[in-house]
Design a protein around this motif. Structure first.
Motif, mmCIF file in Angstrom:
data_model
loop_
_atom_site.group_PDB
_atom_site.id
_atom_site.type_symbol
_atom_site.label_atom_id
_atom_site.label_comp_id
_atom_site.label_asym_id
_atom_site.label_seq_id
_atom_site.Cartn_x
_atom_site.Cartn_y
_atom_site.Cartn_z
ATOM 1 N N GLU A 13 43.540 31.312 1.776
ATOM 2 C CA GLU A 13 42.805 30.664 2.865
ATOM 3 C C GLU A 13 42.619 29.176 2.593
ATOM 4 O O GLU A 13 42.718 28.697 1.463
ATOM 5 C CB GLU A 13 41.434 31.316 3.038
ATOM 6 N N GLN A 14 42.327 28.476 3.669
ATOM 7 C CA GLN A 14 41.874 27.100 3.619
ATOM 8 C C GLN A 14 40.721 26.971 4.614
ATOM 9 O O GLN A 14 40.689 27.686 5.616
ATOM 10 C CB GLN A 14 43.004 26.128 3.957
ATOM 11 N N ALA A 15 39.778 26.098 4.342
ATOM 12 C CA ALA A 15 38.555 26.032 5.151
ATOM 13 C C ALA A 15 38.316 24.620 5.657
ATOM 14 O O ALA A 15 38.700 23.630 5.006
ATOM 15 C CB ALA A 15 37.363 26.511 4.335
ATOM 16 N N LEU A 16 37.671 24.551 6.815
ATOM 17 C CA LEU A 16 37.270 23.282 7.405
ATOM 18 C C LEU A 16 35.763 23.322 7.621
ATOM 19 O O LEU A 16 35.250 24.183 8.338
ATOM 20 C CB LEU A 16 37.997 23.044 8.729
ATOM 21 N N VAL A 17 35.053 22.397 6.989
ATOM 22 C CA VAL A 17 33.604 22.304 7.136
ATOM 23 C C VAL A 17 33.294 21.432 8.345
ATOM 24 O O VAL A 17 33.784 20.294 8.441
ATOM 25 C CB VAL A 17 32.967 21.713 5.859
ATOM 26 N N ILE A 18 32.469 21.952 9.259
ATOM 27 C CA ILE A 18 32.131 21.267 10.503
ATOM 28 C C ILE A 18 30.646 20.934 10.466
ATOM 29 O O ILE A 18 29.791 21.825 10.315
ATOM 30 C CB ILE A 18 32.457 22.140 11.719
ATOM 31 N N THR A 19 30.318 19.656 10.625
ATOM 32 C CA THR A 19 28.933 19.191 10.597
ATOM 33 C C THR A 19 28.533 18.733 11.990
ATOM 34 O O THR A 19 29.108 17.763 12.519
ATOM 35 C CB THR A 19 28.762 18.036 9.598
ATOM 36 N N PHE A 20 27.569 19.454 12.589
ATOM 37 C CA PHE A 20 27.113 19.160 13.947
ATOM 38 C C PHE A 20 28.286 19.058 14.928
ATOM 39 O O PHE A 20 28.363 18.148 15.740
ATOM 40 C CB PHE A 20 26.281 17.864 13.974
ATOM 41 N N GLY A 21 29.245 19.991 14.772
ATOM 42 C CA GLY A 21 30.369 20.067 15.694
ATOM 43 C C GLY A 21 31.511 19.127 15.398
ATOM 44 O O GLY A 21 32.502 19.097 16.130
ATOM 45 N N GLU A 22 31.442 18.364 14.321
ATOM 46 C CA GLU A 22 32.499 17.413 13.966
ATOM 47 C C GLU A 22 33.078 17.785 12.609
ATOM 48 O O GLU A 22 32.333 18.056 11.656
ATOM 49 C CB GLU A 22 31.936 15.990 13.914
ATOM 50 N N ALA A 23 34.437 17.785 12.519
ATOM 51 C CA ALA A 23 35.092 18.132 11.261
ATOM 52 C C ALA A 23 34.787 17.077 10.212
ATOM 53 O O ALA A 23 34.940 15.873 10.450
ATOM 54 C CB ALA A 23 36.594 18.236 11.470
ATOM 55 N N SER A 24 34.351 17.569 9.048
ATOM 56 C CA SER A 24 33.951 16.630 8.006
ATOM 57 C C SER A 24 34.725 16.794 6.707
ATOM 58 O O SER A 24 34.908 15.822 5.972
ATOM 59 C CB SER A 24 32.441 16.780 7.720
ATOM 60 N N GLU A 25 35.159 17.991 6.370
ATOM 61 C CA GLU A 25 35.808 18.201 5.082
ATOM 62 C C GLU A 25 36.778 19.376 5.166
ATOM 63 O O GLU A 25 36.459 20.407 5.754
ATOM 64 C CB GLU A 25 34.763 18.475 4.003
ATOM 65 N N THR A 26 37.948 19.205 4.535
ATOM 66 C CA THR A 26 38.924 20.290 4.421
ATOM 67 C C THR A 26 38.936 20.794 2.996
ATOM 68 O O THR A 26 39.059 20.007 2.042
ATOM 69 C CB THR A 26 40.328 19.802 4.814
ATOM 70 N N VAL A 27 38.791 22.102 2.823
ATOM 71 C CA VAL A 27 38.736 22.723 1.504
ATOM 72 C C VAL A 27 39.945 23.641 1.354
ATOM 73 O O VAL A 27 40.154 24.551 2.160
ATOM 74 C CB VAL A 27 37.438 23.524 1.310
ATOM 75 N N VAL A 28 40.756 23.397 0.319
ATOM 76 C CA VAL A 28 41.939 24.217 0.092
ATOM 77 C C VAL A 28 41.866 24.980 -1.226
ATOM 78 O O VAL A 28 42.657 25.889 -1.461
ATOM 79 C CB VAL A 28 43.211 23.344 0.111
#
Length: 321
Positions: free
Chosen positions: A34-49
């Motif tokens: 998997e890979q993850a995308l952290v969304i802060t208040f509806g805006e993409a902030s960080e991609t985690v691989v």
């Protein structure tokens, strides 16, 4: 007093709920696939691989969207489920560059490489990929001949479709990358046309076979002729060398005779005459007449075997007496 207790109880419940919410939404896990995308208040902030346990701010401040790292397959022109294949001939029907109709279906292998673009730059990235695949295969088939599409040109068509599709996906910026393109079937639309094309293909293969056989026979004849030529040249070189050596020997003999002739011309002249007579008349008996009418035999007057037979005959006659 009872109202205060009720409000106090409500506060405790709300506080406990908030605490639990913070505890359960402040961390997440990412698997190897998997890979993850952290969304802060509806805006993409960080991609985690990277895989493992991760911390984040509690919901609703931050949330996580997980996407797979696996390679997906897009089936264009057919669907395969449970071992059954369902075709869509209307989608796969397209025209070639020489104005023939063919049916072409293929598989596109793709991966999600940019989760941010995949989630936020398009409402339906898979639909965009499907439409781009249709446009790419139709464009490449439309510039190809039917012979290439049905026979030896499939690999080149696959490469061109992949190149065009990759450029389109990169231009659309939807977070995908094309891994491979594989043509499954490229065929003619009906049985009669397929049969006619098969006959043409068989005739072409027969022509190529005959041509290859003719080239093989030609090369064989050329090699044999080359061999004969080399043998003739070799024999000629050998004969040339032999004649040169013979000529050198004749010159040496002539030089020797000339030297003897210079020392004693008359004897040498008579010797040459006699040797010439022996060569010209090998079986003849030679007699030399002197000035008073007598004869003098010149030795060897007879072959050696005849000279040996004379004494034997004399012995037999003597024994008889």
């Amino acid at each position: 007093m009872s109202i205060k207790r009720i409000l106090s109880g409500i506060g405790i419940v709300l506080g406990s709920a908030i605490l639990l919410l913070v505890l359960f939404t402040s961390w997440y896990t990412v698997d190897e696939s998997e890979q993850a995308l952290v969304i802060t208040f509806g805006e993409a902030s960080e991609t985690v691989v990277d895989a493992g346990l991760k911390l984040k701010m509690p919901w609703p401040i931050q949330k996580v969207e997980k996407l797979s790292k696996e390679t997906f397959s897009l089936q264009f022109g057919y669907e395969q489920e449970g071992g059954e294949v369902q075709s869509f001939p209307e989608e796969t029907k397209m025209i070639t560059g020489d104005e023939n109709i063919v049916l072409a279906d293929l598989v596109v292998q793709w991966k999600i490489t940019e989760p941010r673009d995949y989630l936020f730059n398009a409402e339906d990235p898979r639909k965009i990929l499907y439409d781009a695949t249709a446009a790419s295969i139709r464009s490449i088939i439309g510039s190809s001949n039917i012979d290439d599409a049905l026979t030896s040109g499939k690999a080149e068509i696959e490469a061109e479709v992949r190149e065009l599709l990759s450029s389109l996906i990169e231009k659309y910026n939807i977070g995908m990358s094309i891994q491979a393109v594989q043509l499954q079937d490229v065929e003619l639309p009906n049985q009669e046309v397929r049969q006619a094309f098969t006959e043409v293909t068989d005739a072409r293969e027969t022509m190529n076979t005959k041509r290859n056989e003719a080239n093989k026979y030609r090369n064989q004849m050329i090699n044999e002729a080359q061999g004969e030529k080399d043998a003739i040249i070799s024999r000629a070189e050998g004969e040339r060398a032999a004649r040169i050596e013979q000529a050198r020997g004749d010159v040496a003999i002539f030089d020797k005779l000339y030297t003897e002739y210079q020392s004693n011309p008359e004897v040498t002249r008579q010797r040459l005459i006699l040797e010439t007579l022996e060569e010209v008349l090998p079986g003849a008996e030679i007699y030399i007449m002197n000035d008073d009418g007598g004869t003098v035999k010149y030795l060897p007057l007879q072959p050696l075997d005849r000279q040996q037979s004379v004494p034997e005959a004399d012995q037999e006659s003597g024994g008889g007496q």
